[in-house]
Enzyme design. Structure first.
Site, PDB file in Angstrom:
ATOM      1  N   CYS A 130      -2.364   5.511   5.687  1.00  0.00           N
ATOM      2  CA  CYS A 130      -3.572   4.634   6.128  1.00  0.00           C
ATOM      3  C   CYS A 130      -3.587   3.379   5.533  1.00  0.00           C
ATOM      4  O   CYS A 130      -3.778   3.168   4.203  1.00  0.00           O
ATOM      5  CB  CYS A 130      -4.959   5.613   5.825  1.00  0.00           C
ATOM      6  SG  CYS A 130      -6.336   4.430   6.015  1.00  0.00           S
ATOM      7  N   CYS A 133      -7.057   1.964   4.184  1.00  0.00           N
ATOM      8  CA  CYS A 133      -7.429   2.800   2.869  1.00  0.00           C
ATOM      9  C   CYS A 133      -6.624   2.085   1.763  1.00  0.00           C
ATOM     10  O   CYS A 133      -7.158   1.835   0.585  1.00  0.00           O
ATOM     11  CB  CYS A 133      -7.324   4.265   2.983  1.00  0.00           C
ATOM     12  SG  CYS A 133      -7.428   4.850   4.848  1.00  0.00           S
ATOM     13  N   ASP A 134      -5.465   1.991   1.954  1.00  0.00           N
ATOM     14  CA  ASP A 134      -4.402   1.959   0.720  1.00  0.00           C
ATOM     15  C   ASP A 134      -3.717   0.585   0.501  1.00  0.00           C
ATOM     16  O   ASP A 134      -3.254   0.177  -0.517  1.00  0.00           O
ATOM     17  CB  ASP A 134      -3.408   3.034   0.509  1.00  0.00           C
ATOM     18  CG  ASP A 134      -4.076   4.440   0.524  1.00  0.00           C
ATOM     19  OD1 ASP A 134      -5.125   4.614  -0.240  1.00  0.00           O
ATOM     20  OD2 ASP A 134      -3.437   5.334   1.223  1.00  0.00           O
TER      21      ASP A 134
END
Ligand code: NAP
Length: 304
Positions: A130, A133-134
């Site tokens: 992701c 997300c990261d």
């Protein structure tokens, strides 16, 4: 007893819910996390009509949710574990059984794993699925992205704004993703495409340090130092709770007819969980509308 339980609150499920609520059906959307589905993991959506400047994924999810709230659509929080076929259907949500005349399966899909040594062990320690997300953790670092579909291209374009360099590793000599993304990727000074290349392993003790790659044409192996590996090699459906009588395709996606009916009466499917070629928010929304309309027609003709 419910008229319909909509399993999954992504764009397909929220649209189905909206149609059912407006029609006055006794229906609820079941969701284990927040509504929004994979849209929540998407930075910006540029191909959903009505937003000429594009819209952030979470903002679109929020707008869809507000639409449901306006019609006071009930929501059940929990995870669907099992559906028992019968009339009515019995849906186990966590440990509670709910009776319903129909279900719409709109539980979506999640990322597939690459299946190479190091992937499992280093997930969360440099291996990610992701970008939104990261990506932040790789500011000014070097990463590898794996895949050649829309997700790999679109997410690489997002990540290039954060990182120093991306090796985009693809197993063939042509991308599968849309031309509009391909052109941008190929023009990017910070993305180097490694064609005809597969990742054999991901290396590192406590964090990712490198990938071992192999050129499938020459069989030459090499090691590329990277700080992170983002894997975008497709999706798998989230439908382990479905009875085996519901037909699936070779990838496990749920087979439906054009009215979103599965092979089991009363069970309908919509969105990314369904067997189809074009998985977009727009098509999920369309599926949701068709599924709800089919459910309403089905309810007219059954007597439980
Ligand atoms: P996808 O279209 O199935 O592409 C998966 C990619 O990963 C392919 O390039 C495939 O290579 C590669 N791959 C698969 N298994 C592999 C393996 N074991 N090792 C190395 N490479 C592997 O999946 P996706 O990109 O996640 O997209 C899924 C769906 O969502 C698609 O329908 C897509 O259009 C949609 N989507 C749309 C958008 C958008 O419109 N903005 C964004 C993201 C996703 P091959 O090409 O050789 O098969």
């Amino acid at each position: 007893m419910w008229d319909c339980l909509v399993i999954g609150g992504g764009p397909a499920g929220m649209t189905a819910g909206l149609y059912l609520a407006r029609a006055g059906a006794r229906a609820a959307v079941v969701e284990r996390f927040a509504v929004g589905g994979q849209v929540l993991n998407t930075e910006r959506i540029d191909n959903y009509p009505g937003f000429p400047e594009g819209i952030l994924g979470y903002a679109l999810a929020e707008l869809m949710e507000k639409g449901l709230e306006r019609f006071a659509m009930p929501r059940l929080s929990g995870e669907v574990r099992e559906i028992e076929i019968g009339m009515p259907l019995r849906v186990r949500i966590d440990d509670a059984l709910h009776e319903t005349k129909t279900v719409i399966v709109s539980s979506g899909a999640t990322w597939r794993k690459l299946g190479v040594p190091g992937e499992e062990r280093l997930t969360g320690k440099g291996v990610s699925y992701c970008a939104l997300c990261d990506g932040f953790f790789y500011k000014d670092k070097t990463i590898a992205c794996i895949g050649g579909g829309d997700a790999a291209l679109e997410e690489s374009l997002y990540l290039q704004k954060l990182v120093r360099k991306i090796y985009l590793i693809h197993r063939r000599d042509a991308f599968r993703g849309m031309k509009v993304y391909q052109d941008k990727v190929l023009a990017s000074p910070s993305i180097e495409v490694l064609w005809n290349t597969v990742v054999e392993s991901i290396e590192g003790d406590t964090a990712v340090q490198a990938v071992t790659i192999r050129n499938v044409q020459t069989d030459a192996r090499s090691r590329v130092d990277v700080d992170g590996v983002f894997i975008f090699v497709g999706n798998r459906p989230l439908a382990d709770f479905l009875p085996s009588a519901v037909e699936r395709d070779a990838g496990g996606f749920v087979v439906t007819d054009m009215e979103m009916r599965t092979t089991v009466p009363g069970i309908f499917a919509a969105g990314d969980v369904r067997s189809k070629t074009c998985r977009q928010v727009t098509t999920a929304v369309g599926d949701g509308a068709i599924a709800a309309t089919s459910v309403l027609a089905y309810l007219e003709n059954i007597h439980v």
